[in-house]
Scaffold this motif. Structure first.
Motif, PDB file in Angstrom:
ATOM      1  N   ASP A  39      22.035  -1.272 -20.364  1.00 40.48           N
ATOM      2  CA  ASP A  39      22.970  -1.917 -19.433  1.00 40.48           C
ATOM      3  C   ASP A  39      24.258  -2.340 -20.136  1.00 40.48           C
ATOM      4  OD1 ASP A  39      21.118  -1.657 -17.383  1.00 40.48           O
ATOM      5  OD2 ASP A  39      20.162  -3.576 -17.840  1.00 40.48           O
ATOM      6  N   ALA A  40      24.625  -1.608 -21.166  1.00 38.48           N
ATOM      7  CA  ALA A  40      25.771  -2.015 -21.989  1.00 38.48           C
ATOM      8  C   ALA A  40      27.061  -2.131 -21.185  1.00 38.48           C
ATOM      9  CB  ALA A  40      25.958  -1.027 -23.136  1.00 38.48           C
ATOM     10  N   TYR A  41      27.230  -1.247 -20.194  1.00 35.24           N
ATOM     11  CA  TYR A  41      28.486  -1.230 -19.438  1.00 35.24           C
ATOM     12  C   TYR A  41      28.516  -2.261 -18.307  1.00 35.24           C
ATOM     13  CZ  TYR A  41      25.723   1.516 -16.103  1.00 35.24           C
ATOM     14  OH  TYR A  41      24.756   1.934 -15.230  1.00 35.24           O
ATOM     15  N   LYS A  42      27.385  -2.899 -18.071  1.00 30.64           N
ATOM     16  CA  LYS A  42      27.333  -3.895 -17.001  1.00 30.64           C
ATOM     17  C   LYS A  42      27.715  -5.270 -17.542  1.00 30.64           C
ATOM     18  CE  LYS A  42      23.695  -1.409 -14.506  1.00 30.64           C
ATOM     19  NZ  LYS A  42      22.320  -1.466 -13.958  1.00 30.64           N
ATOM     20  N   LYS A  56      27.246   8.570 -11.959  1.00 28.68           N
ATOM     21  CA  LYS A  56      25.931   9.069 -11.539  1.00 28.68           C
ATOM     22  C   LYS A  56      24.878   7.966 -11.575  1.00 28.68           C
ATOM     23  CE  LYS A  56      26.193  12.440 -14.538  1.00 28.68           C
ATOM     24  NZ  LYS A  56      25.880  13.621 -15.383  1.00 28.68           N
ATOM     25  N   ARG A  57      24.896   7.129 -12.608  1.00 27.44           N
ATOM     26  CA  ARG A  57      23.900   6.070 -12.751  1.00 27.44           C
ATOM     27  C   ARG A  57      23.942   5.082 -11.585  1.00 27.44           C
ATOM     28  NH1 ARG A  57      22.153   3.948 -18.036  1.00 27.44           N
ATOM     29  NH2 ARG A  57      22.046   5.654 -19.534  1.00 27.44           N
ATOM     30  N   GLU A  58      25.149   4.746 -11.165  1.00 29.44           N
ATOM     31  CA  GLU A  58      25.305   3.734 -10.116  1.00 29.44           C
ATOM     32  C   GLU A  58      25.397   4.345  -8.720  1.00 29.44           C
ATOM     33  OE1 GLU A  58      24.936   0.607 -10.759  1.00 29.44           O
ATOM     34  OE2 GLU A  58      24.759   1.063 -12.918  1.00 29.44           O
ATOM     35  N   ASN A  59      25.212   5.666  -8.638  1.00 28.31           N
ATOM     36  CA  ASN A  59      25.242   6.353  -7.340  1.00 28.31           C
ATOM     37  C   ASN A  59      26.515   6.039  -6.552  1.00 28.31           C
ATOM     38  OD1 ASN A  59      22.637   7.587  -7.610  1.00 28.31           O
ATOM     39  ND2 ASN A  59      21.724   5.577  -7.190  1.00 28.31           N
ATOM     40  N   LEU A  60      27.637   6.062  -7.258  1.00 25.85           N
ATOM     41  CA  LEU A  60      28.918   5.771  -6.609  1.00 25.85           C
ATOM     42  C   LEU A  60      29.377   6.981  -5.807  1.00 25.85           C
ATOM     43  CD1 LEU A  60      30.737   3.953  -9.558  1.00 25.85           C
ATOM     44  CD2 LEU A  60      29.433   2.934  -7.693  1.00 25.85           C
ATOM     45  N   ILE A  77      39.475  12.502 -10.883  1.00 23.71           N
ATOM     46  CA  ILE A  77      40.372  11.354 -10.706  1.00 23.71           C
ATOM     47  C   ILE A  77      39.757  10.333  -9.756  1.00 23.71           C
ATOM     48  CG2 ILE A  77      42.611  10.635  -9.769  1.00 23.71           C
ATOM     49  CD1 ILE A  77      43.711  13.348 -10.747  1.00 23.71           C
ATOM     50  N   LEU A  78      39.206  10.811  -8.654  1.00 21.09           N
ATOM     51  CA  LEU A  78      38.599   9.899  -7.680  1.00 21.09           C
ATOM     52  C   LEU A  78      37.363   9.214  -8.257  1.00 21.09           C
ATOM     53  CD1 LEU A  78      38.915  11.994  -4.385  1.00 21.09           C
ATOM     54  CD2 LEU A  78      40.353  10.098  -5.143  1.00 21.09           C
ATOM     55  N   GLU A  79      36.568   9.979  -9.004  1.00 18.03           N
ATOM     56  CA  GLU A  79      35.388   9.385  -9.643  1.00 18.03           C
ATOM     57  C   GLU A  79      35.814   8.324 -10.649  1.00 18.03           C
ATOM     58  OE1 GLU A  79      32.841  12.265 -11.376  1.00 18.03           O
ATOM     59  OE2 GLU A  79      32.402  13.299  -9.490  1.00 18.03           O
ATOM     60  N   GLY A  80      36.827   8.653 -11.456  1.00 22.72           N
ATOM     61  CA  GLY A  80      37.312   7.701 -12.447  1.00 22.72           C
ATOM     62  C   GLY A  80      37.815   6.422 -11.807  1.00 22.72           C
ATOM     63  N   ALA A  81      38.571   6.556 -10.728  1.00 23.22           N
ATOM     64  CA  ALA A  81      39.107   5.379 -10.032  1.00 23.22           C
ATOM     65  C   ALA A  81      37.975   4.531  -9.474  1.00 23.22           C
ATOM     66  CB  ALA A  81      40.037   5.816  -8.915  1.00 23.22           C
ATOM     67  N   LYS A  82      36.947   5.191  -8.928  1.00 26.35           N
ATOM     68  CA  LYS A  82      35.820   4.460  -8.344  1.00 26.35           C
ATOM     69  C   LYS A  82      35.036   3.725  -9.425  1.00 26.35           C
ATOM     70  CE  LYS A  82      34.789   4.517  -4.627  1.00 26.35           C
ATOM     71  NZ  LYS A  82      35.073   3.586  -3.508  1.00 26.35           N
ATOM     72  N   VAL A  83      34.830   4.373 -10.570  1.00 23.93           N
ATOM     73  CA  VAL A  83      34.092   3.741 -11.665  1.00 23.93           C
ATOM     74  C   VAL A  83      34.862   2.547 -12.218  1.00 23.93           C
ATOM     75  CG1 VAL A  83      33.283   4.056 -14.039  1.00 23.93           C
ATOM     76  CG2 VAL A  83      32.799   5.797 -12.327  1.00 23.93           C
ATOM     77  N   LEU A  84      36.167   2.704 -12.424  1.00 21.49           N
ATOM     78  CA  LEU A  84      36.967   1.599 -12.962  1.00 21.49           C
ATOM     79  C   LEU A  84      37.012   0.432 -11.991  1.00 21.49           C
ATOM     80  CD1 LEU A  84      39.828   3.608 -14.663  1.00 21.49           C
ATOM     81  CD2 LEU A  84      38.165   2.138 -15.790  1.00 21.49           C
ATOM     82  N   GLU A  85      37.051   0.731 -10.709  1.00 22.14           N
ATOM     83  CA  GLU A  85      37.001  -0.330  -9.701  1.00 22.14           C
ATOM     84  C   GLU A  85      35.669  -1.089  -9.804  1.00 22.14           C
ATOM     85  OE1 GLU A  85      36.805  -0.762  -4.819  1.00 22.14           O
ATOM     86  OE2 GLU A  85      37.460   1.128  -5.723  1.00 22.14           O
ATOM     87  N   TRP A  86      34.580  -0.337  -9.970  1.00 26.60           N
ATOM     88  CA  TRP A  86      33.259  -0.958 -10.088  1.00 26.60           C
ATOM     89  C   TRP A  86      33.164  -1.796 -11.364  1.00 26.60           C
ATOM     90  CZ3 TRP A  86      29.133  -1.146 -13.398  1.00 26.60           C
ATOM     91  CH2 TRP A  86      27.909  -1.560 -12.870  1.00 26.60           C
ATOM     92  N   LEU A  87      33.690  -1.277 -12.465  1.00 28.18           N
ATOM     93  CA  LEU A  87      33.631  -2.001 -13.738  1.00 28.18           C
ATOM     94  C   LEU A  87      34.474  -3.275 -13.697  1.00 28.18           C
ATOM     95  CD1 LEU A  87      33.836   0.986 -16.264  1.00 28.18           C
ATOM     96  CD2 LEU A  87      31.846  -0.459 -15.788  1.00 28.18           C
ATOM     97  N   ARG A  88      35.629  -3.210 -13.056  1.00 28.42           N
ATOM     98  CA  ARG A  88      36.461  -4.417 -12.933  1.00 28.42           C
ATOM     99  C   ARG A  88      35.733  -5.507 -12.166  1.00 28.42           C
ATOM    100  NH1 ARG A  88      40.863  -0.788 -12.011  1.00 28.42           N
ATOM    101  NH2 ARG A  88      40.618  -1.075  -9.763  1.00 28.42           N
TER     102      ARG A  88
END
Length: 529
Positions: A207-210, A467-471, A508-519
């Protein structure tokens, strides 16, 4: 007396200090290489199974596998041993049994028999083996048999890495001459195939990224209130008129036209050397920019009058942009050629429309400028946050980056850099040839190795989190962005691959979605620097 305009040419010696120019780095997920994009999208980029087969030289004594025929039944099973190697590479040792070799030998003879024009025999008619071999040449027959064996067995050998092998990374490592010796002495074929495979993303903890703890450094310049006030001041200044100072020396707010020269101060008593980059004439110096030039320069010329010359020593700070001047002691000589003060119009509603078209009051101008600066501040903070998150991700993952992926990504970055350079500087053929030479490319790859690897790690980590977070992102958003991208290509009359455009938009869309989730899940602290 009015002065409508004066020319301006800033000398390098009075460049704006780097510490004054820092702003939040603009963030965007770097453009992915084709292989990396496909890894993130979990699509097959393995050894191809299309109906054509070629072997072409890559390095000395190396054969690159471009593609292979579809699997066809073999008279006996081949034996394949897989061994892992560094940089996400695998080596496949392939042993082709005698039955397959003999079958391929017979096939090759049949093909030669169909097409060879052997004296004394009609085309297509049976020709005794020894006569046919002697006519074609034993060595030519052997080479054709080996190529036939490779053509038939490679797809079977590569099946063990199907879905893992990166496109265009597969090549036969065994020298052709060695294969000929083995085939001649043992009547069987043994060869090695190496391939880069999709690297595994290993997190330092599951869970390092959480709930990451992120510290974001924000430049003090990125302050909406202060920036809006500075912008109002700049706009007000643009409406002022420069008038000649006649009865006093230089003050803050004035503009001076200066001739500047400088030489080194040698501590050992040796002869001073001129500093050419410091020497300029007709330099227009706005005293309100005094904090953006060499420290101490403004204080040293304060009070100087038109026609007066001042000489003074200064030391270039260690943070100075020009590395060769850092820490240098210099003696400056400055002559004031002209001196002006600004005659400002009254700052009020009467000039509101000139300050910002469409505004009728000064208050409207201030609110509009503040709103714009707030939007810029928000974007800058988001960009700085995204950069900090990506930097943190590289420390949380371990990736054994394949060499082929590193080279492909690095070449794309270098190509983008060249395009940017060509857009700003017209390059002649010799310059372009030099910049695109293998030596220049390899030097870039070596010099930027750490940065390239970090970008690959970031993008692989982002893809793994998606993929892990099923975004997910809306399909209609993908369709819209693809259509917009294609429309832009058409508008620029540029060729494009629709499938590749789609892959890039998905990244690009995946990256934006992941960064939004991480923020949303990160503990972010902002500090001013």
């Amino acid at each position: 007396m009015e002065l409508c305009s004066i020319s301006s040419s800033s000398p390098p010696i009075l460049q704006i200090s780097s510490s004054k120019l820092k702003t939040a780095t603009c963030f965007s997920l770097p453009k992915l290489s084709t292989s990396l994009a496909k890894i993130n999208n979990n699509k097959k980029q393995c050894f191809s199974s299309t109906p054509t087969f070629t072997l072409s030289p890559k390095k000395k004594n190396t054969l690159v596998v471009r593609c292979a025929v579809a699997n066809e039944p073999l008279p006996a099973e081949i034996h394949v041993t897989e061994s892992p190697e560094p940089n996400s590479r695998v080596r496949l040792n392939v042993e082709v049994p005698r039955a397959v070799c003999e079958d391929s030998y017979q096939r090759v003879l049949n093909e030669f028999m169909k097409h060879a024009k052997v004296p004394g025999f009609r085309p297509g008619k049976n020709v005794p083996e020894n006569i046919l071999v002697n006519y074609v040449g034993r060595q030519n027959v052997q080479k054709a048999v080996i190529e036939s064996i490779l053509k038939r067995t490679l797809p079977h050998a590569m099946s063990s890495v199907d879905g893992r092998a990166l496109k265009d990374s597969v090549h036969i490592a065994t020298k052709f001459s060695e294969m000929e010796k083995t085939f001649t002495s043992l009547n069987k074929l043994v060869y090695d195939v190496v391939a880069d495979v999709a690297p595994e993303v290993k997190w330092v903890s599951e869970d390092a990224y959480k709930n990451m703890k992120i510290v974001v450094e924000i430049d003090s310049d990125i302050d909406a209130q202060r920036t809006s006030e500075e912008e109002l001041r700049r706009r007000h200044k643009s409406l002022s008129v420069l008038r000649i100072v006649t009865n006093r020396g230089l003050q803050i707010g004035d503009v001076a036209v200066l001739d500047i020269s400088a030489s080194t101060i040698e501590q050992d008593g040796s002869s001073a050397q001129r500093i050419p980059s410091a020497e300029t004439t007709g330099f227009n110096f706005d005293t309100e920019d005094g904090d953006k030039v060499l420290p101490g320069f403004l204080d040293s010329i304060f009070g100087i009058q038109r026609g007066e010359t001042k000489s003074f020593p200064l030391v270039f700070p260690e943070s100075w942009n020009q590395e060769n001047l850092r820490g240098v002691h210099a003696q400056f000589t400055v002559e004031c050629k002209e001196l002006f003060y600004r005659d400002f119009p009254e700052l009020g509603d009467s000039i509101a429309d000139k300050l910002l078209p469409g505004c009728s009051t000064l208050e409207e101008v201030k609110k509009a400028l503040l709103q714009r600066c707030l939007e810029v501040e928000k974007t800058a903070k988001e960009q700085a946050t995204d950069n900090a998150i990506l930097d943190q991700l590289t420390k949380l993952v371990e990736v054994d980056v394949p060499q082929s992926l590193f080279e492909e990504q690095g070449r794309q970055f270098y190509g983008a850099k060249l395009l940017e350079l060509q857009g700003s500087v017209k390059l002649n053929e010799n310059q372009l040839a030099s910049l695109t030479s293998p030596k220049a490319v390899n030097e870039y790859l070596e010099g930027q190795k750490e940065n390239i690897i970090n970008v690959i790690k970031q993008n692989l980590a982002v893809g793994d989190i998606f993929k892990r977070e099923n975004l997910q992102f809306p399909t209609e958003e993908l369709v819209k962005e693809v259509e917009n991208s294609i429309a832009e290509f058409k508008r620029q009359n540029q060729e494009y691959d629709e499938e590749r455009v789609k892959d890039q938009v998905e990244d690009i869309l995946e990256g934006a979605k992941v960064l939004e989730w991480l923020r949303e899940h990160a503990d972010v602290e902002y500090i001013c620097r």
